[in-house]
Design an enzyme around this catalytic site. Structure first.
Site, PDB file in Angstrom:
ATOM      1  N   CYS A 197       0.809  -1.222   0.000  1.00  0.00           N
ATOM      2  CA  CYS A 197       0.000   0.000   0.000  1.00  0.00           C
ATOM      3  C   CYS A 197       0.841   1.271   0.000  1.00  0.00           C
ATOM      4  CB  CYS A 197      -0.941   0.013   1.201  1.00  0.00           C
ATOM      5  SG  CYS A 197      -2.053  -1.404   1.279  1.00  0.00           S
ATOM      6  N   CYS A 206      -6.159   5.712   7.368  1.00  0.00           N
ATOM      7  CA  CYS A 206      -6.557   4.339   7.666  1.00  0.00           C
ATOM      8  C   CYS A 206      -7.527   4.264   8.835  1.00  0.00           C
ATOM      9  CB  CYS A 206      -5.333   3.475   7.965  1.00  0.00           C
ATOM     10  SG  CYS A 206      -4.460   3.992   9.468  1.00  0.00           S
TER      11      CYS A 206
END
Length: 232
Positions: free
Chosen positions: A200, A225
């Site tokens: 990511c 996140c």
């Protein structure tokens, strides 16, 4: 309590903030590190203060080899314990069995599900029982983070968060690393300014936003996140 802490710490430098937290809260304070350059600065300050503040990291199972390298170097340099918190085995097994190992690329919802299992849920276990959560957040890292304050109440986690480096610039951070010979992730020298899970994270180009390398396939406004959410 937050207003009193703000009055006590307004105008204090980062090292003084660390010492204050240690004196006032000691083992009731915890610092989360992902071994980025900001976190390495805070770790260095905690070690220099010989603070009793606990230190932990989230071992998502998807970290870069270079992150493991700097993790080891940090322990060797500062002789501190860094507690590792892992995702729950059953949750990971179910996610991968049902959606495969790369479901986070499918949608924002699937990515957030992976983040929750690998980061958010372990974080809640890591900070449980503490009064103060210290982070390495700097205001200029993203628009969302600029809306924060250097001391704030985290409603989701029911804890006071303090960001000693909140007003620091990137140049100040890098200068501290050099001046104090702080070990850091070698990926930072290759354009990785914000380093998370390997699948990511990518390097960024000159002029790109600080968070551009995280979840680069998503819309810019969605690039958190869930570990650090603004509550206003």
């Amino acid at each position: 309590m937050i207003e009193q802490i703000k009055r006590d710490l307004t105008g204090a430098d980062a090292a003084s903030i660390i010492r204050y937290i240690d004196q006032k809260f000691g083992k009731r304070a915890v610092f989360s590190t992902s071994f980025g350059i900001e976190d390495q600065v805070v770790t260095s300050m905690i070690a220099q203060a010989q603070a009793s503040i606990s230190v932990f990291t989230l071992e998502t199972g998807r970290l870069f080899p270079e992150t493991y390298y700097v993790w080891n170097r940090t322990i060797e340099t500062y002789h501190i314990d860094i507690q590792a918190f892992y995702p729950k085995t059953e949750a990971i097994q179910q996610l991968l069995s049902e959606k495969g190992p790369a479901s986070f690329y499918n949608s924002v919802e699937d990515r957030k599900e992976c983040c929750y299992i690998r980061k958010i849920e372990p974080l809640k276990r890591a900070i449980e029982g503490y009064q103060i959560w210290i982070t390495g957040i700097r205001a200029e890292q993203s628009q969302n983070r600029d809306a924060m304050d250097f001391i704030e109440w985290d409603e989701a986690n029911q804890i006071i968060k303090i960001h000693p480096l909140f007003d620091w610039t990137l140049a100040q951070t890098e200068n501290y690393l050099k001046t104090h010979h702080v070990p850091y992730n070698p990926l930072h020298d290759k354009g990785y300014v914000s380093i998370g899970c390997q699948p990511c994270t990518r390097a960024i180009s000159e002029g790109e936003d600080f968070r551009a390398g995280r979840w680069w396939w998503e819309d810019k406004s969605k690039k958190e996140c869930g570990l650090h959410v603004t509550h206003k």
